[in-house]
Write a protein that holds these residues in place. Structure first.
Motif, short mmCIF file in Angstrom:
data_model
loop_
_atom_site.label_atom_id
_atom_site.label_comp_id
_atom_site.label_asym_id
_atom_site.label_seq_id
_atom_site.Cartn_x
_atom_site.Cartn_y
_atom_site.Cartn_z
N GLU A 1 10.69 0.95 0.84
CA GLU A 1 9.95 -0.31 1.01
C GLU A 1 9.97 -1.18 -0.24
O GLU A 1 10.23 -2.38 -0.17
N THR B 1 14.36 -8.87 3.18
CA THR B 1 13.55 -7.64 3.18
C THR B 1 13.66 -6.92 4.53
O THR B 1 13.81 -5.68 4.57
N GLU B 2 13.60 -7.67 5.63
CA GLU B 2 13.73 -7.05 6.94
C GLU B 2 15.12 -6.48 7.15
O GLU B 2 15.28 -5.43 7.78
N ALA C 1 13.42 -2.64 -0.82
CA ALA C 1 13.72 -3.70 0.14
C ALA C 1 13.00 -4.99 -0.24
O ALA C 1 13.57 -6.08 -0.16
N SER D 1 15.70 -2.87 5.80
CA SER D 1 14.68 -1.93 6.29
C SER D 1 15.11 -0.48 6.15
O SER D 1 14.27 0.42 6.15
#
Length: 526
Positions: free
Chosen positions: A485, A477-478, A488, A481
């Motif tokens: 959102e 997920t990071e 991700a 980025s």
């Protein structure tokens, strides 16, 4: 009045098999002798006791899992209500399992030394009392501390419950069914907690769930005072003290508990922030964890060599069935608990459904779980264990696979529904098979330790799997980025689902290779 000679069948008070005794004179007519009436009453009481013990252990295992489900679905609301600081945000969900996993082996050793009945009663009462206290918690720190103590009570219950079942039921279908219901209680309770949590959070509040679960636990603890067997031997105080001093491998239990506690703690903090592995405290914990395991192996080797009690002799791991079951149970529990968490997150965070709507979509797994456990209890002794484990693992692998390829815009019935149907298949089958295999490996006087070993494998797998999958999800997920959102977050969930699929394929392969010569399990032995 003339008499005839008839053959009377005497049923043992705590066993289901029968033994014939010699001819007993019985008068003609409809009147039975007092001895016949006494034998029939004993038989009925024995069957009633077996049912009551199974129900009592089932309910006391189910209620803590209900609270775990409520925590999982209600953690954002609970965190906000109790103003839990960010550093403790994940602890309400993880500290209970950490405390349980860390104390299971010690609890099992104590139950074998002093008798499982009072260990079960103390553990279940403590669990119920601290559940009620959690409902009244005023701060997040109080909730975390109370859940940790409840986890110790759960360890006492889980280890002693297996010994109580083997004590009151001989090998055969009755014991298989009892094991299957124990296996059903944890995933069923967790799923019920997800559903109940969704309802409570949207209506009267999350605290009611703890009051309800704690009250039910204490009620069944009181029932246990009457229903639980007193055992084949009455322990005097001198016997208890002697057993505590001479029959418990205290050093081995403490080393094993330290290893589990340190590892679970490390995994818990890394699952919320993987970058913490670079910090000094994490490195120190990792070093102590790495040291504890070889020290434990060396210690039990020494204990066996000098003919002293050893917690888990190293020779047990040479038993293919035992080591295979421990590995497959760990993998299966890692997947089932993570599937329930990530599926719930998918419904809420990606598809933007309410907690109640997400809970309703998890209900099919409850139905399949119930049916699967009943089927295992009835038919586990008719099918070779290798095919039970291999086929159910293969089917269960379809659940994360379907969720890995799902698109958020797809309707529930396209993938998610079938995934829910397949989700509990493996763990429900493995629980019954695993308990039968492990209790057969351990001697009769260490059945509580057998239950502790089994549940430690399950808790270890759950903690390890959850941490690995949360780290994977967070890192992906990071890394995404640059995306929107929700997209991700979905990429992170998708990576975790693919990892779960790999875990289940590995579980299938290990089960097939390790259980090829095991044959059928759970057969009746006279």
């Amino acid at each position: 009045m003339s008499t005839t000679q008839t053959e009377t069948i005497l049923l043992q008070p705590t066993h289901s098999h029968v033994a014939k005794v010699g001819p007993v004179p019985v008068e003609n007519g409809n009147n039975s002798s007092a001895e016949d009436v006494r034998l029939v009453t004993t038989n009925q009481s024995s069957r009633l006791q077996q049912v009551l013990v199974t129900i009592q252990l089932f309910m006391v295992t189910l209620t803590p899992s209900v609270t775990n489900g409520i925590v999982t679905v209600g953690l954002p609301t609970i965190t906000e209500d109790l103003k839990l600081p960010p550093s403790l945000a994940f602890w309400p969900a993880s500290v209970n399992s950490l405390a349980t996993a860390s104390t299971l082996l010690l609890a099992g050793s104590i139950a074998d030394a002093v008798g499982p009945r009072w260990v079960e009663l103390i553990g279940s009462f403590a669990g119920g009392a601290f559940m009620i206290a959690q409902g009244a918690a005023r701060t997040g720190e109080e909730l975390v501390g109370l859940r940790a103590i409840q986890g110790v009570g759960l360890a006492l219950h889980l280890s002693s419950s297996v010994a109580l079942i083997t004590q009151i039921m001989p090998s055969g279908r009755g014991r298989n069914l009892a094991f299957s219901f124990l296996g059903l209680s944890q995933p069923l309770g967790f799923s019920l907690g997800l559903v109940l949590g969704g309802v409570l959070i949207d209506t009267i509040g999350w605290r009611a769930g703890w009051y309800l679960a704690g009250g039910i636990t204490i009620l069944f603890t009181v029932i246990g005072l009457w229903a639980l067997p007193k055992g084949r031997r009455v322990y005097q105080r001198s016997d208890v003290m002697h057993n505590i001093k001479t029959k418990i491998d205290w050093i081995g239990a403490l080393l094993a508990s330290a290893f589990m506690a340190l590892l679970c703690y490390l995994l818990a903090i890394l699952s919320s922030d993987p970058s913490r592995i670079k910090q000094k405290d994490s490195i120190i914990i990792l070093c102590f964890t790495v040291m504890a395991l070889p020290l434990f192996v060396f210690w039990v080797h020494r204990q066996v060599k000098i003919n002293r009690p050893a917690l888990i002799p190293n020779s047990l791991w040479k038993n293919k069935s035992f080591s295979t079951i421990c590995a497959t149970i760990a993998l299966s529990y890692a997947v089932i608990n993570s599937m329930e968490l990530f599926t719930s997150l998918f419904f809420q965070e990606v598809q933007h459904l309410s907690a109640l709507q997400a809970s309703i979509r998890i209900l099919p797994s409850l139905v399949v779980g119930v049916l699967m456990n009943v089927a295992m209890g009835l038919f586990v002794d008719r099918i070779p264990a290798v095919w039970i484990v291999t086929v159910t693992s293969f089917l269960c692998a379809g659940s994360p696979l379907l969720m890995a390829v799902i698109q958020p815009s797809w309707p529930y019935w396209a993938n998610a529904f079938v995934g829910q149907l397949l989700q509990p298949v493996s763990v429900d089958a493995l629980f019954t098979v695993g308990l039968i295999v492990i209790t057969d490996v351990f001697p009769d006087d260490t059945q509580a330790l057998a239950g502790a070993v089994f549940n430690t494998a399950a808790q270890f797998g759950s903690a390890l799997g959850m941490a690995i999958l949360q780290v994977i999800s967070t890192l992906i997920t990071e890394d995404r980025s640059y995306k929107e959102e929700v997209q991700a977050r979905m990429d992170g969930y998708r990576a975790s689902f693919w990892t779960m699929f790999g875990f289940m394929i590995l579980c299938m392969v290990i089960g097939f290779l390790g259980l090829r010569k095991t044959g059928k399990v759970g057969l009746k032995r006279d």
